[in-house]
Design an enzyme around this catalytic site. Structure first.
Site, PDB file in Angstrom:
ATOM      1  CB  ALA A   1      -0.924   0.003   1.224  1.00 13.64           C
ATOM      2  CG  ASP A   2       3.073   4.804  -1.446  1.00 16.98           C
ATOM      3  OD1 ASP A   2       3.964   4.637  -0.592  1.00 16.98           O
ATOM      4  OD2 ASP A   2       2.929   5.865  -2.073  1.00 16.98           O
ATOM      5  CD  GLN A   3      -2.999   8.542   2.196  1.00 20.17           C
ATOM      6  OE1 GLN A   3      -2.373   8.957   3.150  1.00 20.17           O
ATOM      7  NE2 GLN A   3      -4.292   8.219   2.271  1.00 20.17           N
TER       8      GLN A   3
END
Length: 202
Positions: free
Chosen positions: A78-80
C-alpha cells in the site's frame, strides 16, 4: 470460527498503524513484514509523476518485494500520496516543515491517492487506486501553533502533518471520499478481491 478461508494469513507489507487497525477490525488474519525498498529511488527511476501512478507504483513494488520472499502468502502493498494541484507532499522532517505544509494546505482542497496491490508468488494479482478529496479550513498562525503543540511528534509520521483519525480532524471542514481511502488502505475493493478468490467465507 473465522471468516478467513486461506491456507496462510495475509501479509501486510507496511508498518502503518492505521492499515493494521483496518485489517484487524475487518477480522482478517495477517502478519506484517516491512518492504525494504528505496521509495524515492524507485520513483525517480520510473519517471512517473502523477500522484495516483506514484502510489500505484510503490504499492506494487512493496507487494512484489515481500511476495518474492513469502511466496505462499497473499501480500498487500500500500502507498498514499498527497497532492495539492501539481505539488506533491512528503512526510515533514520536523515541526517547521510540518507548519509549512499546514500553511500551504489551509483553506485549500487537496487529494489523497491511496493505492493497494496484492501479490502472490512475486506476481501482482490485484491492484487499485482510490481518491479522496479533503478540504482544510482556513487556519491562523495561532491555530497552527496550537495544533502542533497538541499533536506533538505525530505530525512527522504522515504526509500533510496530520492524521484525520486523530487530532488532525480539527483542521478540516469537508471530506469527499471514504474513510478507508483517507487512512491509506482502500478496504472495500480489497475485500471484494478476497471474496472473488474465495478467501473470505461470506
Amino acid at each position: 470460527m473465522t471468516i478467513w478461508r486461506g491456507k496462510s494469513p495475509l501479509i501486510l507489507a507496511s508498518q502503518s498503524r492505521a492499515r493494521k487497525m483496518l485489517l484487524a477490525d475487518a477480522g482478517l488474519p495477517f502478519e506484517t513484514v516491512a518492504a525494504d525498498i528505496d521509495e524515492r529511488a524507485i520513483q525517480q527511476a520510473s519517471k512517473v509523476s502523477a500522484p495516483g501512478e506514484i502510489a500505484g507504483l510503490l504499492a506494487r513494488e512493496k507487494a512484489r518485494f515481500v511476495s518474492e520472499r513469502k511466496g505462499e502468502h497473499y501480500v498487500i502493498g500500500a502507498d498514499q500520496t498527497l497532492a495539492l494541484g501539481e505539488r506533491l507532499f512528503n512526510k515533514p522532517d520536523g515541526r517547521a516543515a510540518a507548519a509549512e505544509q499546514i500553511r500551504a494546505l489551509a483553506g485549500q482542497t487537496h487529494e489523497l491517492h491511496s493505492a493497494i496491490a496484492v501479490a502472490l508468488d512475486g506476481r501482482i494479482v490485484f491492484e487499485t487506486v482510490a481518491i479522496a478529496r479533503v478540504s482544510m479550513r482556513p487556519l491562523s498562525g495561532s491555530d497552527i501553533r496550537t495544533y502542533l503543540d497538541e499533536a506533538g511528534d505525530a505530525v512527522t509520521s504522515s504526509v500533510g502533518a496530520y492524521q484525520l483519525e486523530g487530532l488532525g480532524v480539527h483542521l478540516f471542514d469537508r471530506i469527499d471520499g471514504d474513510h478507508f481511502t483517507i487512512l491509506g488502505l482502500p478496504l472495500l475493493p480489497l475485500l471484494a478481491f478476497l471474496r472473488r478468490e474465495k478467501l473470505i467465507g461470506f
